[in-house]
Scaffold this motif. Structure first.
Motif, PDB file in Angstrom:
ATOM      1  N   PRO A  54      45.429  -9.752  52.681  1.00  0.00           N
ATOM      2  CA  PRO A  54      46.504 -10.685  53.061  1.00  0.00           C
ATOM      3  C   PRO A  54      47.439 -11.058  51.916  1.00  0.00           C
ATOM      4  O   PRO A  54      48.633 -11.265  52.136  1.00  0.00           O
ATOM      5  CB  PRO A  54      45.756 -11.910  53.579  1.00  0.00           C
ATOM      6  N   GLY A  55      46.937 -11.122  50.711  1.00  0.00           N
ATOM      7  CA  GLY A  55      47.789 -11.449  49.564  1.00  0.00           C
ATOM      8  C   GLY A  55      48.856 -10.393  49.334  1.00  0.00           C
ATOM      9  O   GLY A  55      49.997 -10.711  48.991  1.00  0.00           O
ATOM     10  N   GLU A 142      38.043  -6.042  38.861  1.00  0.00           N
ATOM     11  CA  GLU A 142      37.344  -7.330  38.935  1.00  0.00           C
ATOM     12  C   GLU A 142      35.982  -7.216  38.246  1.00  0.00           C
ATOM     13  O   GLU A 142      35.258  -6.251  38.465  1.00  0.00           O
ATOM     14  CB  GLU A 142      37.135  -7.754  40.394  1.00  0.00           C
ATOM     15  N   ASP A 143      35.651  -8.215  37.429  1.00  0.00           N
ATOM     16  CA  ASP A 143      34.355  -8.213  36.760  1.00  0.00           C
ATOM     17  C   ASP A 143      33.391  -9.223  37.369  1.00  0.00           C
ATOM     18  O   ASP A 143      32.282  -9.403  36.879  1.00  0.00           O
ATOM     19  CB  ASP A 143      34.514  -8.446  35.255  1.00  0.00           C
ATOM     20  N   ALA A 144      33.816  -9.856  38.444  1.00  0.00           N
ATOM     21  CA  ALA A 144      32.969 -10.826  39.148  1.00  0.00           C
ATOM     22  C   ALA A 144      33.404 -10.839  40.614  1.00  0.00           C
ATOM     23  O   ALA A 144      34.488 -10.350  40.950  1.00  0.00           O
ATOM     24  CB  ALA A 144      33.132 -12.221  38.533  1.00  0.00           C
ATOM     25  N   PRO A 145      32.568 -11.392  41.487  1.00  0.00           N
ATOM     26  CA  PRO A 145      32.980 -11.474  42.902  1.00  0.00           C
ATOM     27  C   PRO A 145      34.277 -12.269  43.051  1.00  0.00           C
ATOM     28  O   PRO A 145      34.584 -13.148  42.250  1.00  0.00           O
ATOM     29  CB  PRO A 145      31.811 -12.206  43.562  1.00  0.00           C
ATOM     30  N   GLY A 146      35.035 -11.942  44.094  1.00  0.00           N
ATOM     31  CA  GLY A 146      36.283 -12.644  44.358  1.00  0.00           C
ATOM     32  C   GLY A 146      37.485 -11.797  43.992  1.00  0.00           C
ATOM     33  O   GLY A 146      37.364 -10.659  43.548  1.00  0.00           O
ATOM     34  N   VAL A 147      38.655 -12.381  44.211  1.00  0.00           N
ATOM     35  CA  VAL A 147      39.918 -11.683  43.954  1.00  0.00           C
ATOM     36  C   VAL A 147      40.722 -12.503  42.958  1.00  0.00           C
ATOM     37  O   VAL A 147      41.243 -13.559  43.300  1.00  0.00           O
ATOM     38  CB  VAL A 147      40.732 -11.506  45.263  1.00  0.00           C
ATOM     39  N   THR A 148      40.780 -12.026  41.726  1.00  0.00           N
ATOM     40  CA  THR A 148      41.612 -12.675  40.717  1.00  0.00           C
ATOM     41  C   THR A 148      42.473 -11.627  40.028  1.00  0.00           C
ATOM     42  O   THR A 148      43.661 -11.542  40.284  1.00  0.00           O
ATOM     43  CB  THR A 148      40.764 -13.461  39.688  1.00  0.00           C
ATOM     44  N   ALA A 149      41.875 -10.798  39.180  1.00  0.00           N
ATOM     45  CA  ALA A 149      42.612  -9.803  38.395  1.00  0.00           C
ATOM     46  C   ALA A 149      43.306  -8.753  39.246  1.00  0.00           C
ATOM     47  O   ALA A 149      44.335  -8.214  38.849  1.00  0.00           O
ATOM     48  CB  ALA A 149      41.669  -9.114  37.409  1.00  0.00           C
ATOM     49  N   ALA A 154      48.362 -11.611  40.517  1.00  0.00           N
ATOM     50  CA  ALA A 154      48.124 -11.056  39.181  1.00  0.00           C
ATOM     51  C   ALA A 154      48.963  -9.804  38.947  1.00  0.00           C
ATOM     52  O   ALA A 154      49.500  -9.602  37.848  1.00  0.00           O
ATOM     53  CB  ALA A 154      46.640 -10.740  39.001  1.00  0.00           C
ATOM     54  N   ILE A 155      49.108  -8.979  39.977  1.00  0.00           N
ATOM     55  CA  ILE A 155      49.915  -7.768  39.845  1.00  0.00           C
ATOM     56  C   ILE A 155      51.392  -8.135  39.677  1.00  0.00           C
ATOM     57  O   ILE A 155      52.099  -7.535  38.869  1.00  0.00           O
ATOM     58  CB  ILE A 155      49.700  -6.835  41.049  1.00  0.00           C
ATOM     59  N   LEU A 156      51.855  -9.130  40.405  1.00  0.00           N
ATOM     60  CA  LEU A 156      53.231  -9.603  40.238  1.00  0.00           C
ATOM     61  C   LEU A 156      53.476 -10.084  38.809  1.00  0.00           C
ATOM     62  O   LEU A 156      54.510  -9.771  38.210  1.00  0.00           O
ATOM     63  CB  LEU A 156      53.538 -10.727  41.223  1.00  0.00           C
ATOM     64  N   MET A 157      52.538 -10.830  38.279  1.00  0.00           N
ATOM     65  CA  MET A 157      52.675 -11.316  36.905  1.00  0.00           C
ATOM     66  C   MET A 157      52.731 -10.148  35.929  1.00  0.00           C
ATOM     67  O   MET A 157      53.527 -10.154  34.982  1.00  0.00           O
ATOM     68  CB  MET A 157      51.519 -12.254  36.546  1.00  0.00           C
TER      69      MET A 157
END
Length: 163
Positions: A54-55, A142-149, A154-157
């Protein structure tokens, strides 16, 4: 693991778009223009379906404004599942889907993850890449569960920082 400067490996895949399903090679599907490729462990899985995909759908216009020609989502699922997921998420107008049913591309990129303990076998790790004319420009795993990197913000940045 695939790194900046590496070409996209050439592996047989199925590309799912709004126009249908096409048998092609990964280097052909990801070889022209600026592409954001994001990989998920599985279609319809909770984090992938609710947080990751969705992001990218919500930020598709911003990504295009930042110079992205195409957004592609890869998963180790068959093309029927990827098509159903794209349709269910209302994403096929914004995102192409890459079905890597046997995980050959995930392995070739070095971002395969063994999820056998969860009954899922080998899958893509949660990751994203910026690819320019078939060459990897940036990799985010990602180095941990979830969506951050590997999420759209993050891609926009990263795109804005490189501009």
């Amino acid at each position: 693991m695939i790194e900046r400067g590496n070409p996209v490996p050439s592996v047989g895949i199925k590309l799912v778009t709004a126009a249908g399903v096409e048998d092609t090679m990964s280097d052909a599907a990801l070889g022209q223009g600026t592409i954001v490729l994001f990989s998920v462990p599985g279609a319809f899985t909770p984090t992938c379906h609710v947080n990751h995909l969705p992001g990218f759908v919500a930020n598709a216009a911003k990504l295009r404004a930042a110079g992205v020609d195409r957004i592609v989502c890869a998963a180790t699922n068959d093309h029927h599942v990827m098509k159903a997921w794209g349709e269910a998420a209302g994403a096929l107008d914004e995102i192409d889907f890459l079905a890597d049913g046997n995980g050959a591309l995930a392995e070739a990129m070095g971002i395969a993850k063994d999820l056998s303990g969860a009954g899922m076998g080998k899958r893509f790790a949660r990751a994203a890449m910026i690819i320019r004319d078939g060459v990897v420009d940036a990799v985010f795993v990602e180095d941990a569960p979830g969506v951050t990197a590997s999420g759209a913000p993050a891609i926009l940045m990263a795109l804005e920082a490189a501009a």
